[in-house]
Scaffold this motif. Sequence first.
Motif, short mmCIF file in Angstrom:
data_model
loop_
_atom_site.label_atom_id
_atom_site.label_comp_id
_atom_site.label_asym_id
_atom_site.label_seq_id
_atom_site.Cartn_x
_atom_site.Cartn_y
_atom_site.Cartn_z
N THR A 61 0.85 -1.18 0.00
CA THR A 61 0.00 0.00 0.00
C THR A 61 0.88 1.23 0.00
O THR A 61 2.04 1.18 0.40
CB THR A 61 -0.90 0.03 1.25
OG1 THR A 61 -0.06 0.03 2.41
CG2 THR A 61 -1.84 -1.14 1.29
N ALA A 62 0.32 2.33 -0.45
CA ALA A 62 1.05 3.59 -0.43
C ALA A 62 0.04 4.71 -0.29
O ALA A 62 -0.99 4.72 -0.94
CB ALA A 62 1.87 3.76 -1.71
N ASP A 63 0.33 5.62 0.63
CA ASP A 63 -0.50 6.80 0.82
C ASP A 63 -0.14 7.79 -0.29
O ASP A 63 1.04 8.04 -0.54
CB ASP A 63 -0.20 7.40 2.20
CG ASP A 63 -1.16 8.52 2.56
OD1 ASP A 63 -1.79 9.09 1.66
OD2 ASP A 63 -1.26 8.82 3.76
N PRO A 64 -1.11 8.39 -0.95
CA PRO A 64 -0.79 9.31 -2.05
C PRO A 64 -0.14 10.61 -1.58
O PRO A 64 0.35 11.37 -2.40
CB PRO A 64 -2.13 9.57 -2.72
CG PRO A 64 -3.16 9.11 -1.77
CD PRO A 64 -2.53 8.14 -0.83
N ARG A 65 -0.13 10.90 -0.26
CA ARG A 65 0.46 12.16 0.21
C ARG A 65 1.80 11.95 0.90
O ARG A 65 2.81 12.48 0.48
CB ARG A 65 -0.51 12.86 1.17
CG ARG A 65 -1.77 13.38 0.45
CD ARG A 65 -2.81 13.84 1.43
NE ARG A 65 -3.46 12.61 1.95
CZ ARG A 65 -3.69 12.36 3.22
NH1 ARG A 65 -3.37 13.22 4.14
NH2 ARG A 65 -4.26 11.24 3.59
N ILE A 66 1.79 11.17 2.00
CA ILE A 66 3.00 10.99 2.82
C ILE A 66 3.12 9.53 3.21
O ILE A 66 2.15 8.91 3.66
CB ILE A 66 2.95 11.86 4.09
CG1 ILE A 66 2.93 13.34 3.74
CG2 ILE A 66 4.14 11.56 4.99
CD1 ILE A 66 2.72 14.24 4.94
N ASN A 67 4.33 8.97 3.05
CA ASN A 67 4.63 7.62 3.50
C ASN A 67 5.82 7.69 4.45
O ASN A 67 6.75 8.45 4.22
CB ASN A 67 4.96 6.72 2.31
CG ASN A 67 3.74 6.51 1.43
OD1 ASN A 67 2.78 5.90 1.85
ND2 ASN A 67 3.80 7.03 0.22
#
Length: 146
Positions: A61-67
């Motif tokens: 998974t990846a957050d579109p703003r901050i990882n």
Amino acid sequence: MPMTLRRPNGFASRKETMGEMNVTPFIDVLLVLLIMLMLAIPIQTNTTEVDLPAGPCVECTADPRINIVHIDASDQLFWNGQAVDRKRLRASLELANAMPEEPQLRFDPDAYASYDQSSRTIALIKDSGATKFAFVGNERHKDFMR
């Protein structure tokens, strides 16, 4: 009185020196070395089957703003709070980099995380092609070892 024979010299008529090098011995040596190399390489007698991933990682998974990539004191890797191994971290980084707008990636190691694990993780992030990369939490370590 002894008689001397004079043989004609074919090179005596040339005024300039001969500038070509004889490459035949060089080629002969290279061919011998090539044959020796071919005989020295062992023939492959056994193989090891390796299962390669067929498609994208469905667990990643990846957050579109901050990882956030975190390393705890026992050198365990975390991606956005979930424990991951290096393989899943690489897949998550590739997924984040494939987004239309690359999200920011924050690296937050624990103060007691090993330097080896931290440097290998930074190298993994760099090799993935991430450009929006930040170190966070450094202010917590300003009094480290004082």
